[in-house]
Scaffold this active site. Sequence first.
Site, PDB file in Angstrom:
ATOM      1  CE1 TYR A 116     -34.189  37.835  42.104  1.00 46.90           C
ATOM      2  CE2 TYR A 116     -36.400  36.914  42.123  1.00 46.90           C
ATOM      3  CZ  TYR A 116     -35.525  37.906  41.744  1.00 46.90           C
ATOM      4  OH  TYR A 116     -35.984  38.971  41.012  1.00 46.90           O
ATOM      5  CG  HIS A 168     -37.540  40.368  35.588  1.00 48.56           C
ATOM      6  ND1 HIS A 168     -36.392  40.600  34.862  1.00 48.56           N
ATOM      7  CD2 HIS A 168     -38.490  40.000  34.706  1.00 48.56           C
ATOM      8  CE1 HIS A 168     -36.649  40.371  33.573  1.00 48.56           C
ATOM      9  NE2 HIS A 168     -37.903  40.004  33.461  1.00 48.56           N
ATOM     10  NE  ARG A 192     -34.167  42.720  38.148  1.00 47.84           N
ATOM     11  CZ  ARG A 192     -34.503  41.750  38.983  1.00 47.84           C
ATOM     12  NH1 ARG A 192     -35.104  42.018  40.116  1.00 47.84           N
ATOM     13  NH2 ARG A 192     -34.209  40.507  38.709  1.00 47.84           N
TER      14      ARG A 192
HETATM   15  C1  LIG Z   1     -35.521  34.556  23.825  1.00 47.88           C
HETATM   16  C2  LIG Z   1     -36.173  34.753  25.157  1.00 47.88           C
HETATM   17  N1  LIG Z   1     -36.072  33.802  26.108  1.00 47.88           N
HETATM   18  C3  LIG Z   1     -36.655  33.979  27.307  1.00 47.88           C
HETATM   19  C4  LIG Z   1     -37.361  35.130  27.582  1.00 47.88           C
HETATM   20  C5  LIG Z   1     -38.020  35.313  28.952  1.00 47.88           C
HETATM   21  N2  LIG Z   1     -37.256  36.313  29.733  1.00 47.88           N
HETATM   22  C6  LIG Z   1     -37.717  37.561  29.868  1.00 47.88           C
HETATM   23  S1  LIG Z   1     -36.680  38.519  30.771  1.00 47.88           S
HETATM   24  C7  LIG Z   1     -35.603  37.245  31.011  1.00 47.88           C
HETATM   25  C8  LIG Z   1     -34.342  37.456  31.807  1.00 47.88           C
HETATM   26  C9  LIG Z   1     -33.397  38.437  31.199  1.00 47.88           C
HETATM   27  O1  LIG Z   1     -32.384  38.753  32.067  1.00 47.88           O
HETATM   28  P1  LIG Z   1     -31.232  39.769  31.729  1.00 47.88           P
HETATM   29  O2  LIG Z   1     -30.801  39.609  30.313  1.00 47.88           O
HETATM   30  O3  LIG Z   1     -30.188  39.636  32.765  1.00 47.88           O
HETATM   31  O4  LIG Z   1     -31.923  41.206  31.794  1.00 47.88           O
HETATM   32  P2  LIG Z   1     -32.613  41.995  32.984  1.00 47.88           P
HETATM   33  O5  LIG Z   1     -34.095  41.708  32.870  1.00 47.88           O
HETATM   34  O6  LIG Z   1     -32.038  41.555  34.256  1.00 47.88           O
HETATM   35  O7  LIG Z   1     -32.377  43.436  32.703  1.00 47.88           O
HETATM   36  C10 LIG Z   1     -36.069  36.095  30.388  1.00 47.88           C
HETATM   37  C11 LIG Z   1     -35.371  34.798  30.410  1.00 47.88           C
HETATM   38  C12 LIG Z   1     -37.450  36.102  26.560  1.00 47.88           C
HETATM   39  N3  LIG Z   1     -38.103  37.251  26.744  1.00 47.88           N
HETATM   40  N4  LIG Z   1     -36.833  35.900  25.367  1.00 47.88           N
END
Ligand SMILES: Cc1ncc(C[n+]2csc(CCOP(=O)(O)OP(=O)(O)O)c2C)c(N)n1
Length: 360
Positions: free
Chosen positions: A272, A262, A258
């Site tokens: 980071y 985020h 990406r």
């Molecule tokens: C159950 C839960 N835990 C924590 C979060 C907070 N959170 C939002 S996005 C994220 C990271 C997700 O990363 P990834 O699955 O790699 O997806 P990306 O955003 O990189 O597409 C987190 C931990 C959440 N939304 N839901």
Amino acid sequence: MSHLFQEINDFETVQLINEKGEVLQNDLLPALSDKELQLLMERMIYIRTIDQRCITLSRQGRLGFYAPVSGQEATMIGTQYVLEKEDWILPGYRDLPQMLYQGVPLYQLFLWSMGHHKGGRMPEGVNVMPPQIIIGAQIIQAAGVGLGLKKRKKDNVVITYTGDGGTSQGDFYEGINFAGVFNTPTIFVVQNNQYAISTPFEKQTAAKSIAHKSVAAGIKGVRVDGMDILATYVVAKEARERAISSDGPTLIEAVNYRYGPHSTSGDDPTIYRNEQLEKEWAKKDPIIRFRLFLEKKGLWAKERELQIIEQAKEDVKFAIKQAESESKTNVSNLIENMYAEDLPYNLKEQLHQVKEKENR
Ligand SMILES: Cc1ncc(C[n+]2csc(CCOP(=O)(O)OP(=O)(O)O)c2C)c(N)n1
């Protein structure tokens, strides 16, 4: 040391065209017409422009939560392109492009971003669920939707998307396990964009790859260059064919990056990620690569690209006006939209009280 413990082989990354737009595997090239190849490119250009506009609109406070997609277009567009109208998409918060091409209007995606209650109400006949914010929750639901399709003997599939971080959730393992046991027509796409917010892939898992996670669930796994649109298309097409022929679910690990933060809610990737890394991934850009491929075939012109960019900007202007013209969501809308049928008595009471206040 004995030889009792076996190593599992690496999953080779499927790649059809390289960074220079050269074809690496002629025998794997899909039978897409020139028009379709151009359409895939048009969609990537369109989405990148929409992405840039959405980031700006979010920063201006006209959109709410927005998760940028630049760098991930080839995965999103290539995997959605294989779907039929009756197939289902269970998206995550970053997957607005797939929703758009499955039939959700842009202004409605904007309403979702604004937190408007109408943003989660998909148009009749559009088989898309509202984007999931709870990481990993859609994986279990996709196994269930797959089982439903199977029981109803539909020639359709369900595709769901999560990130590398999503594969650390219990829901992920439960979902792929269930899909394996019940042999559901489900395609799990993991967009390994290297980071879960700021957590890098190395800290996410000790697995050699995300594709390896398919092994324990007894489902097919494949690792694909997620910045190569022909590769993502070919892999997703085969996964769909497997699913409708009752050959079972597939886990696709699409390796991409990406380019943006985020989300627009306060993430600063410079903390980071370093410049060298950014440069490395910039070279793999799905749009640059596919443009080179098309230009070699005489299928791409700069003018067409500019037209698409203009069209995207116009569409955003129109869609944001349309979204902003909706009356504001109030608390009673939220309560009324919580249940399909009758509200429980306590909510009925609350609704009554809230409405009295709103009408004052
Ligand atoms: C159950 C839960 N835990 C924590 C979060 C907070 N959170 C939002 S996005 C994220 C990271 C997700 O990363 P990834 O699955 O790699 O997806 P990306 O955003 O990189 O597409 C987190 C931990 C959440 N939304 N839901």
